[in-house]
Write a protein that holds these residues in place. Structure first.
Motif, short mmCIF file in Angstrom:
data_model
loop_
_atom_site.label_atom_id
_atom_site.label_comp_id
_atom_site.label_asym_id
_atom_site.label_seq_id
_atom_site.Cartn_x
_atom_site.Cartn_y
_atom_site.Cartn_z
N UNK A 262 32.07 48.39 43.48
CA UNK A 262 33.37 48.99 43.89
C UNK A 262 34.22 50.25 44.63
N UNK A 263 34.68 50.48 45.54
CA UNK A 263 34.80 52.13 45.58
C UNK A 263 35.14 52.62 44.45
N UNK A 264 34.98 54.07 44.20
CA UNK A 264 35.45 55.03 42.84
C UNK A 264 37.06 54.88 43.03
N UNK A 265 37.92 55.00 43.98
CA UNK A 265 39.30 55.03 44.05
C UNK A 265 39.30 54.22 43.44
N UNK A 266 39.42 52.84 43.64
CA UNK A 266 39.92 51.92 43.03
C UNK A 266 39.50 51.59 41.51
N UNK A 267 38.83 52.53 40.93
CA UNK A 267 39.33 52.33 39.89
C UNK A 267 40.68 52.64 38.94
N UNK A 268 41.15 52.37 39.30
CA UNK A 268 42.51 53.02 38.73
C UNK A 268 43.77 51.76 39.76
N UNK A 269 43.68 51.53 40.13
CA UNK A 269 44.36 50.75 40.60
C UNK A 269 44.90 49.68 39.56
N UNK A 270 44.92 50.02 38.30
CA UNK A 270 45.54 48.92 37.50
C UNK A 270 46.45 49.77 37.03
N UNK B 169 39.40 56.57 27.23
CA UNK B 169 38.11 56.30 28.18
C UNK B 169 38.03 54.70 28.99
N UNK B 170 37.98 54.23 29.83
CA UNK B 170 38.36 52.39 30.63
C UNK B 170 37.07 51.93 30.18
N UNK B 171 36.27 52.27 31.39
CA UNK B 171 35.44 51.85 31.31
C UNK B 171 35.08 50.52 32.61
N UNK B 172 34.07 50.40 33.21
CA UNK B 172 34.15 49.40 34.03
C UNK B 172 34.68 48.34 34.58
N UNK B 173 34.26 47.55 33.54
CA UNK B 173 34.71 45.81 32.97
C UNK B 173 36.34 46.11 33.16
N UNK C 141 22.17 48.92 38.93
CA UNK C 141 21.21 49.72 39.23
C UNK C 141 22.22 51.25 40.78
N UNK C 142 21.65 50.77 41.48
CA UNK C 142 21.57 50.52 43.07
C UNK C 142 23.93 50.93 42.91
N UNK C 143 23.96 50.00 42.58
CA UNK C 143 25.57 50.22 42.34
C UNK C 143 26.35 51.47 41.36
N UNK C 144 25.34 51.70 40.55
CA UNK C 144 26.22 52.56 39.66
C UNK C 144 25.26 53.86 40.64
N UNK C 145 24.11 53.98 41.34
CA UNK C 145 24.08 55.28 41.98
C UNK C 145 24.66 55.57 42.92
N UNK C 146 24.87 54.64 43.56
CA UNK C 146 25.60 54.97 45.14
C UNK C 146 27.45 55.40 43.97
N UNK C 147 27.88 54.04 43.55
CA UNK C 147 29.57 54.19 43.41
C UNK C 147 29.74 54.48 41.98
N UNK C 148 29.02 54.46 40.56
CA UNK C 148 28.82 55.04 39.54
C UNK C 148 30.01 53.78 38.40
N UNK C 149 30.00 52.68 39.66
CA UNK C 149 30.26 51.60 38.22
C UNK C 149 29.14 50.26 38.75
N UNK D 97 27.02 54.41 30.55
CA UNK D 97 25.28 54.31 30.36
C UNK D 97 24.91 53.33 30.46
N UNK D 98 25.78 52.51 29.43
CA UNK D 98 25.46 51.60 28.80
C UNK D 98 24.13 50.50 29.83
N UNK D 99 25.22 50.21 30.83
CA UNK D 99 23.31 49.17 31.38
C UNK D 99 22.65 50.19 31.56
N UNK D 100 22.26 51.23 31.72
CA UNK D 100 20.76 51.67 31.91
C UNK D 100 20.53 51.54 31.05
N UNK D 101 20.69 51.57 29.38
CA UNK D 101 20.34 51.45 27.99
C UNK D 101 20.00 50.02 28.07
#
Ligand code: SF4
Ligand code: SF4
Length: 380
Positions: free
Chosen positions: A123-131, A147-151, A111-119, A184-188
């Motif tokens: 990990x830093x949001x800018x690394x979301x698209x490194x692939x 829609x790619x998703x965190x994992x 939950x803390x990761x989601x609040x701060x980094x949205x994943x 939002x699945x982890x919150x659910x």
């Protein structure tokens, strides 16, 4: 929990939610299977919820462990002939546990990761698209959005990469959100419904702003958040159509935009619980597999509607890794008995959990995502 009285009292304790007696000596509920106590099963959890309601039991860490080690595989729900609304009860108890400060520590970290980094991975949001092979598709105008998703963005990048390439090979005009948040699945999963609502609202607005009317997902959990949960927790009809990548690929194969070449392999298919029991996609992934010339599909004893969870559902691998890993061990053993060369699945969580178990067993079995197998088979 007054709203659930009729559910508590309509459970006749038959135990149909525990075992697969009609297939063989298999237990159906994965967390009951490896923990061995009935309190981990649906019947046990209903008894706990009822006792809390009647004031004979208080919420505590032990109760929290039972409810947060449920993988939400839906096997119990699908076999409860009294139609007790188990998922709704489990979610309500989890919300009470959260209010009582009993959210397991690792879920607090997520939950803390989601609040701060949205994943979920912090990990830093800018690394979301490194692939991504190129960033030219980020935020561009297109017909379809992926829609790619965190994992798939941070951990199972091969799934994101395969999906991206499949969409390109099918000549689909697609884009990717530059401001994608976790679905939002982890919150659910952890009973934090208000926070799930906030994340879904952010993503729906961001997608609406792109003007697309179709969104494709490689992660069943993300797809479920938009296709099912958004209706339930936001009480809205989302303004776009949603597809799992297998649905879109099936459409392309039927149209002849994509042609598949020979792949001589013996494989078994592991049904991701969210794609199958939650979203009712059992036949489609199998049809896609069978459409690859040379593929021999051998089923495990527990498959399709009677499938067994990989143990990774509801973030069990992150929250109670030991329980998740013992469930995955059983699933990989079952797959090994088929003598297939590969387990094919179509969910990043299933792949992650099954890979760990397969590695422990000496890498005798590869675990691949359906998108990867199809990408390899496409005649380029
Ligand atoms: S199958 Fe349904 S009625 Fe039977 S014990 Fe399980 S929850 Fe109760
Ligand atoms: S959803 Fe799956 S893990 Fe949870 S109680 Fe039901 S059968 Fe067990």
């Amino acid at each position: 929990m007054k709203n659930f009285e009729s559910d508590f009292y309509s459970c006749i304790r038959c135990g149909f939610c525990l075992d697969f007696s009609w297939i063989g000596s298999y237990r159906m509920c994965p967390s009951y299977d490896v923990q061995g106590f009935e309190s981990y099963s649906a019947r046990g959890k209903i008894a706990i919820a009822r006792a809390i309601h009647e004031g004979t039991l208080e919420l505590n860490e032990s109760v929290a462990k039972r409810f947060f080690s449920c993988t939400d595989c839906l096997a119990c729900q699908s076999n409860c002939f009294k139609f007790v609304d188990l998922q709704r009860i489990f979610r309500a108890v989890k919300s009470e546990l959260v209010k009582g400060g009993l959210l397991p520590k690792r879920f607090v970290n997520i939950s803390e990761n989601l609040t701060e980094f949205k994943n979920i991975y912090g990990k830093p949001p800018y690394k979301r698209f490194d692939w991504m092979p190129s960033r030219s598709r980020l935020g561009k105008k297109a017909e379809i959005l992926y829609f790619v998703g965190c994992t798939s963005s941070y951990l199972r990048r091969r799934i994101a990469f395969s999906t991206y390439n499949l969409l390109e090979l099918a000549k689909i005009d697609f884009s990717i959100l530059h401001n994608e948040w976790c679905c939002g699945h982890p919150y659910l999963a952890s009973g934090q419904i208000d926070l799930a609502r906030e994340f879904l609202e952010h993503n729906i607005k961001a997608i609406e702003n792109t003007g697309v009317d179709r969104v494709v997902f490689s992660c069943p959990a993300c797809l479920k958040s938009f296709r099912k949960d958004a209706k339930e927790i936001l009480d809205i009809k989302i303004p776009f159509k949603t597809f799992h990548i297998s649905e879109l690929l099936d459409e392309q194969i039927q149209k002849g935009t994509v042609n598949l070449g020979k792949q001589a392999e013996k494989v078994t298919y592991h049904d991701p619980c969210i794609l199958s029991r939650h979203l009712d996609l059992y036949e489609l992934p199998r049809r896609l597999l069978k459409s690859i010339p040379g593929i021999e599909l051998v089923e495990m004893p527990r498959h399709a509607k009677d499938s067994y969870c990989c143990g990774g559902g509801n973030f069990l691998k992150l929250v109670f890794p030991d329980i998740a890993s013992r469930i995955a061990d059983k699933r990989v053993d079952e797959a090994l008995e088929t003598e297939a060369e590969k387990i094919v699945t179509s969910c990043p969580y299933c792949q992650t959990n099954l890979i760990s178990a397969a590695i422990k067993k000496g890498r005798k079995m590869q675990v691949v995502d359906l998108s990867q197998l199809i990408l390899d088979a496409i005649i380029k």
